[in-house]
Design a protein around this motif. Structure first.
Motif, PDB file in Angstrom:
ATOM      1  N   LEU A  93       0.835  -1.199   0.000  1.00  0.00           N
ATOM      2  CA  LEU A  93       0.000   0.000   0.000  1.00  0.00           C
ATOM      3  C   LEU A  93       0.873   1.254   0.000  1.00  0.00           C
ATOM      4  N   PRO A  94       0.402   2.346  -0.601  1.00  0.00           N
ATOM      5  CA  PRO A  94       1.200   3.585  -0.678  1.00  0.00           C
ATOM      6  C   PRO A  94       1.258   4.323   0.654  1.00  0.00           C
ATOM      7  N   ILE A  95       1.999   3.740   1.585  1.00  0.00           N
ATOM      8  CA  ILE A  95       2.160   4.312   2.915  1.00  0.00           C
ATOM      9  C   ILE A  95       3.038   5.569   2.833  1.00  0.00           C
ATOM     10  N   MET A  96       2.741   6.506   3.700  1.00  0.00           N
ATOM     11  CA  MET A  96       3.528   7.738   3.770  1.00  0.00           C
ATOM     12  C   MET A  96       4.754   7.496   4.635  1.00  0.00           C
ATOM     13  N   HIS A  97       5.935   7.621   4.029  1.00  0.00           N
ATOM     14  CA  HIS A  97       7.198   7.372   4.730  1.00  0.00           C
ATOM     15  C   HIS A  97       8.020   8.653   4.825  1.00  0.00           C
ATOM     16  N   ARG A  98       8.826   8.724   5.857  1.00  0.00           N
ATOM     17  CA  ARG A  98       9.740   9.856   6.044  1.00  0.00           C
ATOM     18  C   ARG A  98      10.877   9.770   5.039  1.00  0.00           C
ATOM     19  N   ASN A  99      11.215  10.921   4.441  1.00  0.00           N
ATOM     20  CA  ASN A  99      12.397  11.037   3.595  1.00  0.00           C
ATOM     21  C   ASN A  99      13.302  12.114   4.176  1.00  0.00           C
ATOM     22  N   ALA A 100      14.243  11.705   5.021  1.00  0.00           N
ATOM     23  CA  ALA A 100      15.162  12.652   5.656  1.00  0.00           C
ATOM     24  C   ALA A 100      16.286  13.068   4.724  1.00  0.00           C
ATOM     25  N   CYS A 101      16.294  12.536   3.505  1.00  0.00           N
ATOM     26  CA  CYS A 101      17.325  12.907   2.535  1.00  0.00           C
ATOM     27  C   CYS A 101      17.093  14.303   1.971  1.00  0.00           C
ATOM     28  N   SER A 102      15.873  14.811   2.081  1.00  0.00           N
ATOM     29  CA  SER A 102      15.530  16.053   1.389  1.00  0.00           C
ATOM     30  C   SER A 102      14.598  16.908   2.237  1.00  0.00           C
ATOM     31  N   ARG A 103      14.834  18.215   2.234  1.00  0.00           N
ATOM     32  CA  ARG A 103      13.913  19.134   2.887  1.00  0.00           C
ATOM     33  C   ARG A 103      12.754  19.503   1.959  1.00  0.00           C
ATOM     34  N   THR A 104      12.958  19.398   0.650  1.00  0.00           N
ATOM     35  CA  THR A 104      11.894  19.762  -0.289  1.00  0.00           C
ATOM     36  C   THR A 104      10.916  18.623  -0.531  1.00  0.00           C
ATOM     37  N   GLN A 105      11.338  17.388  -0.286  1.00  0.00           N
ATOM     38  CA  GLN A 105      10.430  16.239  -0.375  1.00  0.00           C
ATOM     39  C   GLN A 105      10.569  15.427   0.917  1.00  0.00           C
ATOM     40  N   PRO A 106      10.000  15.916   2.027  1.00  0.00           N
ATOM     41  CA  PRO A 106      10.230  15.269   3.323  1.00  0.00           C
ATOM     42  C   PRO A 106       9.488  13.947   3.506  1.00  0.00           C
ATOM     43  N   TRP A 107       8.567  13.628   2.597  1.00  0.00           N
ATOM     44  CA  TRP A 107       7.829  12.374   2.680  1.00  0.00           C
ATOM     45  C   TRP A 107       7.785  11.732   1.296  1.00  0.00           C
ATOM     46  N   TRP A 108       7.663  10.418   1.275  1.00  0.00           N
ATOM     47  CA  TRP A 108       7.437   9.728   0.010  1.00  0.00           C
ATOM     48  C   TRP A 108       6.472   8.578   0.256  1.00  0.00           C
ATOM     49  N   HIS A 109       5.798   8.142  -0.811  1.00  0.00           N
ATOM     50  CA  HIS A 109       4.809   7.074  -0.716  1.00  0.00           C
ATOM     51  C   HIS A 109       5.301   5.871  -1.521  1.00  0.00           C
TER      52      HIS A 109
END
Length: 394
Positions: A93-109
């Motif tokens: 499922l397209p869960i919302m995950h943290r992306n600490a690699c980027s401030r402009t895209q802080p989450w990814w699915h």
């Protein structure tokens, strides 16, 4: 109040079996949240032992596939799925995950249908996905999935996970707040109980049991060992969060094909892989920028985030600051942890620099307070006695 561990004669494996038996005595549906990692391997096998003993088969097991996972994890999960005594749910499922690699895209699915052409690997056949899971909504996170997968029609649901307190002082503190059945929390939504039957196992216990009983395990750990990771450092987790970020370089060395696909999937991965262990990500900084205090730098860092992220960070910081103010009238120290709250402006600044949107670092404050009090040779009573004097212990 000070808590001291109590030594008992029973080994941790037997204790885990007894806890699981208690769970079977009190709940209608038993499910195992299986990650493919070493801890959930132990939960899976101990629960399967009790399920066979009680003639409560098949055992319900669900695996949340987070797309950016090791090939060895996929292979291991396939082997578990094939066990005859298990009723398995493979969740994509397209869960919302943290992306600490980027401030402009802080989450990814993960598994977002809009990104199908950039998926790291094809979706497994027979998986639960957005099209066949009507209870799922975009924006849900991992902790939202339990009730979606096993709803109230199952009666009371005991969801067993491989959470261990050795990995987090915050987890230990929460468990110590209960005297009875402290390994069970809930109910969430009135029917779901989260259970931690191996909460007191050490890493050595996990690997001893795996070897002693001949349990199958995820071979990604073997590759991590070859890359120099100790058993305590080895993890099977989504790679882009604040903590896993520090180990991104291992993907490039150990799984180069996976790494190339990760670069195309999530923003900022290449930069994080190169610089996650440097001052750029606030992990090695020992002093604030020239001419600034840690408090000054905190306010400057917050401005680098989007308005939504600023609100999340501010909420986490407010929680930590209020906890400090409840314990003492002393101002927050600049760079040395307060001996009661554990807080300092340096801690706050580095938390903001790393983009800790989940507030996980706050769980370290108790340990920091204890360490600072010990360094100063202070007893808990002396720390508490000085809390109303704003000039003491400064």
């Amino acid at each position: 109040m000070a808590f001291k561990p109590t030594t008992i004669e029973q080994d941790c494996y037997t204790s885990a079996l007894d806890r699981i038996r208690r769970i079977y005595d009190n709940y209608d549906r038993i499910v195992v949240s299986f990650s493919g990692g070493k801890d959930s391997t132990c939960v899976l096998n101990t629960t399967l032992t009790v399920a066979r003993e009680r003639d409560r088969l098949p055992l319900d097991v669900y695996f949340v596939d987070e797309e950016a996972i090791y090939p060895e994890t996929v292979e291991y999960v396939q082997r578990v799925q094939a066990i005859p005594d298990i009723r398995f749910k493979w969740v994509c499922l397209p869960i919302m995950h943290r992306n600490a690699c980027s401030r402009t895209q802080p989450w990814w699915h993960c598994w977002d249908p809009k990104d199908r052409d950039r998926w790291i690997r094809p979706m497994p056949e027979g998986a639960i996905h957005l099209g066949n899971c009507p209870g799922f909504r975009m924006g849900m996170k991992l902790h939202d999935l339990g009730p979606v997968l096993y709803g109230p029609e199952n009666g009371t649901v005991a969801d067993l996970t491989g959470i261990r307190t050795q990995e987090s002082i915050r987890r230990l503190t929460v468990l110590l707040m209960k005297q009875q059945d402290n390994f069970i929390s809930g109910p969430d939504f009135g029917f779901r109980y989260k259970c931690k039957p191996i909460y007191d196992w050490k890493t050595e216990d996990v690997w001893f049991a795996t070897h002693h009983f001949g349990w199958d395990y995820n071979r990604a750990y073997d590759i991590q060992a070859l890359l120099g990771s100790s058993p305590h450092q080895q993890r099977v987790t989504p790679p882009f969060g604040e903590e896993p970020l520090m180990g991104l370089w291992k993907y490039k060395q150990g799984w180069p094909e996976l790494w190339e696909r990760m670069l195309q999937r999530v923003e900022g991965v290449n930069t994080a892989g190169l610089y996650a262990l440097t001052d750029l990500y606030g992990t090695a900084l020992k002093e604030p920028p020239q001419g600034m205090t840690w408090q000054d730098w905190t306010h400057s860092l917050i401005k680098l985030y989007s308005p939504d992220q600023q609100r999340e960070i501010a909420a986490n910081l407010s929680q930590a600051i209020k906890a400090h103010q409840r314990k003492t009238t002393r101002p927050i120290p600049e760079d040395t942890s307060d001996p009661h709250s554990g807080l300092s402006w340096k801690f706050i600044a580095l938390m903001v620099a790393r983009g800790d949107l989940k507030g996980r670092k706050i769980g370290q404050l108790l340990m920091r307070a204890c360490s600072e009090a010990k360094r100063r040779g202070l007893t808990p009573q002396e720390v508490i006695a000085a809390d109303q004097d704003e000039n003491s212990l400064v």
